[in-house]
Design an enzyme around this catalytic site. Structure first.
Site, PDB file in Angstrom:
ATOM      1  N   TRP A 284       0.890  -1.068  -0.312  1.00 45.75           N
ATOM      2  CA  TRP A 284       0.076   0.111  -0.091  1.00 45.75           C
ATOM      3  C   TRP A 284       1.074   1.382   0.492  1.00 45.75           C
ATOM      4  O   TRP A 284       0.689   2.385  -0.413  1.00 45.75           O
ATOM      5  CB  TRP A 284      -0.900   0.038   1.445  1.00 45.75           C
ATOM      6  CG  TRP A 284       0.063  -0.176   2.479  1.00 45.75           C
ATOM      7  CD1 TRP A 284       0.255  -1.067   3.496  1.00 45.75           C
ATOM      8  CD2 TRP A 284      -0.128   0.973   3.586  1.00 45.75           C
ATOM      9  NE1 TRP A 284       0.940  -0.820   4.577  1.00 45.75           N
ATOM     10  CE2 TRP A 284       0.460   0.646   4.528  1.00 45.75           C
ATOM     11  CE3 TRP A 284      -0.640   2.442   3.508  1.00 45.75           C
ATOM     12  CZ2 TRP A 284       0.885   1.404   5.788  1.00 45.75           C
ATOM     13  CZ3 TRP A 284      -0.312   2.957   4.733  1.00 45.75           C
ATOM     14  CH2 TRP A 284       0.054   3.117   5.699  1.00 45.75           C
ATOM     15  N   ASP A 285       1.775   1.671   0.094  1.00 50.77           N
ATOM     16  CA  ASP A 285       3.335   1.637   0.310  1.00 50.77           C
ATOM     17  C   ASP A 285       2.610   2.806  -1.059  1.00 50.77           C
ATOM     18  O   ASP A 285       3.147   4.276  -1.405  1.00 50.77           O
ATOM     19  CB  ASP A 285       4.030   1.803   0.761  1.00 50.77           C
ATOM     20  CG  ASP A 285       4.824   1.111   1.361  1.00 50.77           C
ATOM     21  OD1 ASP A 285       3.877  -0.335   1.515  1.00 50.77           O
ATOM     22  OD2 ASP A 285       5.588   1.217   2.534  1.00 50.77           O
TER      23      ASP A 285
ATOM     24  N   GLU B 285       1.834  -2.382  12.518  1.00 49.31           N
ATOM     25  CA  GLU B 285       1.659  -3.522  12.322  1.00 49.31           C
ATOM     26  C   GLU B 285       2.519  -4.719  13.646  1.00 49.31           C
ATOM     27  O   GLU B 285       2.353  -5.580  13.677  1.00 49.31           O
ATOM     28  CB  GLU B 285       2.755  -4.579  11.222  1.00 49.31           C
ATOM     29  CG  GLU B 285       2.252  -3.311   9.403  1.00 49.31           C
ATOM     30  CD  GLU B 285       3.479  -3.840   8.639  1.00 49.31           C
ATOM     31  OE1 GLU B 285       4.583  -4.407   9.355  1.00 49.31           O
ATOM     32  OE2 GLU B 285       3.186  -2.747   7.354  1.00 49.31           O
TER      33      GLU B 285
END
Length: 555
Positions: free
Chosen positions: A378-379, A507
């Site tokens: 998703w970066d 995370e």
């Protein structure tokens, strides 16, 4: 998060420069870092910044975006919804090698008496440049100049300019230009989860190979992913000195050896051209023909023209993208030059990771190494796309179109999780979820909203409603469906819409209820989906009818 002490390299070895990353001395302790910093790429093809002589090497690598091998993920016990196969970007055939021998003695940096050394990542020209003066044990001085580029203009092409000049004596000189497939993998020294999987067997299996002096063509394929790679090299040598050639090849290697009676002051200039093509469907014969056509064009153009095109591309990039900084010298910890260098270095690597990604995503490490397996995260949408949207909207659109191409697989992934709509993978190359750790992988549902955030930003900045109405809206509908199915109205929370059992960007705190980032992004995803569908229905009823038919949207 793994924290490491900051390392400040010696300024006399790595002096700050606004446009170059400079190294003034061979530093064996920083081999791996240097290979990453001095890496070149164009978004399709990437080459780590190893020395032309083939060593010394920390972690060698040549990578093609999207070229991977698949492998089965083994669990102590199977569980519903877990990813089944991993994907790892492959270290493909290395064509950078140019070995040098003077008086039959090899030039080998760790043992060489180097009188001068200058290596620099030239961010104005998009090249890796090196100038060395080497004195042999017999006192003969040799000038070695190289310039390497991975072409932005020609997606499948790279080239090296390599010039040797005897300065004070004559000598027999041998230049061995080589290519090697299936190099031994780098040894893992720790259990850092960011490092790539190490394959124990041969990854590239030979399919074809031949030589047409001084050209060599090799073709390989992977076993599980069934991808095909063709790679070829060609050479042009310019010198007034007497020269002879020999060409050899095997199924995994090739070598073109040039023997020259070098005279003082007479340059020996080698231009090496390297081409790569990949495919899932084309047969080896077609792949070999493709790579030869690329070489034909590169050799015909010549290195000076390739360099001119590279410099023109970089000039255009900096005109669109440069950020100029002036710091207050009375309070800043770093000089203007240092800060400017850092910003341009980062911008340059964003360019190298994305410029010719065309039909793929942007790997987490670009094409500088195998860490993170070459996966797309998703970066891309949150960190890279905002920059590209304003400086290179065509590239941004390509990346969004790549995500749209994965939509069917995302819908299948949602079905595997017993959910409606589409669930984009947290990490992937081919569109399948590749994370074996559910809590910090699949549970990061925010990936859906991240992609839609990038879509909204792209449309707002460019006004490209055609893309929104033809491709973007379908992604909006399917991602909104997932949020509607995943969340629920909670009477214990005053009837508010809640989303439970998800992992946010942190995370290290996994599978939580009502993660702030996830909830806010999901809300924006839902709102944008509703507003876009309403706009489509009012302004383009033909496309709205097609959308209803394709997505079974309840009108």
């Amino acid at each position: 998060m793994i924290h490491r002490p900051r390392f400040q390299p010696a300024p006399h070895i790595y002096p700050p420069d606004e446009w170059d990353m400079v190294e003034k001395q061979f530093v064996p302790d920083l081999l791996q870092q240097g290979e990453t910093m001095f890496a070149l790429g164009n978004g399709y093809l990437g080459m780590r910044g190893t020395f032309e002589e083939g060593g010394p090497i920390g972690q060698n690598g040549t990578f093609i975006n999207g070229f991977y091998e698949a492998w089965e993920i083994l669990y102590p016990e199977r569980a519903y919804g877990l990813a089944t196969h991993g994907q790892t970007i492959v270290n493909v055939t290395d064509t950078k090698i140019i070995k040098l021998y003077v008086d039959d003695e090899p030039f080998w940096l760790p043992h060489a008496n180097v009188l001068s050394f200058d290596r620099r990542l030239n961010m104005k020209s998009g090249t890796l440049d090196r100038d060395i003066v080497w004195e042999t044990p017999t006192g003969k001085q040799v000038s070695i100049t190289s310039r390497r580029l991975v072409s932005f203009e020609h997606r499948h092409l790279a080239a090296i300019f390599y010039q040797v000049t005897m300065l004070n004596a004559s000598a027999p000189v041998v230049i061995s230009s080589e290519m090697i497939a299936n190099e031994p993998p780098a040894h893992r020294v720790n259990h850092d989860p960011r490092q790539a999987k190490v394959f124990t067997g041969k990854v590239l299996h030979p399919r074809a190979g031949y030589a047409k002096e001084p050209r060599i063509v090799l073709c390989h394929s992977t076993d599980k992913s069934r991808l095909i790679l063709s790679c070829a090299v060609d050479h042009r040598l310019e010198t007034q000195c007497p020269t002879s050639w020999q060409t050899h090849y095997t199924e995994d290697a090739g070598q073109v050896v040039m023997s020259i009676d070098a005279q003082p002051g007479q340059p020996i200039t080698l231009m090496k051209y390297m081409a790569y093509h990949t495919s899932r469907t084309a047969p080896p014969e077609e792949m070999c023909a493709r790579v030869e056509r690329t070489l034909d064009r590169g050799v015909a153009d010549g290195f000076p023209r390739l360099l001119q095109e590279q410099q023109r591309y970089m000039q255009d990039f900096w005109q669109r993208s440069d950020v100029q900084i002036t710091v207050d010298s009375t309070s800043a910890k770093r000089s203007t030059t240092e800060v400017q260098q850092a910003i341009r270095f980062n911008l340059f690597h964003v360019l190298q990771a994305s410029a010719r990604a065309d039909t793929t995503g942007v790997p987490a490490k670009g094409l500088t190494g195998q860490a993170y397996e070459g996966h797309y995260f998703w970066d891309t949408e949150i960190y890279v796309l905002p920059f590209l949207i304003y400086t290179a909207p065509r590239i941004a659109k390509n990346l969004l179109r790549f995500r749209h191409g994965l939509l069917d697989m995302a819908k299948e992934r949602a079905r595997q999780l017993s959910q409606k709509g589409a669930m984009f993978p947290w990490r992937t190359i081919n569109g399948e979820e590749a994370s074996a750790y559910y809590a910090a992988g699949t549970a990061q549902y925010h990936i859906n909203a991240d992609i839609m955030y990038a879509l909204k930003k792209y449309v707002q900045a460019t006004g490209d409603e055609e893309f929104l109405f033809n491709e973007g809206v379908e992604m909006l509908v399917e991602t909104a469906r997932l949020w509607h199915d995943l969340g629920f109205y909670n009477n214990r929370q005053g009837g508010k819409f809640c989303i439970h059992g998800v992992t946010g960007p942190d995370e290290y705190n996994t599978v939580v209820d009502n993660n702030t980032y996830t909830n806010l992004m999901a809300r924006e995803n839902l709102r944008y989906a509703v507003s876009t569908v309403d706009t489509l229905r009012g302004r383009r009823p033909d496309l709205y009818t097609a959308l209803v038919h394709k997505t079974h949207l309840n009108s």
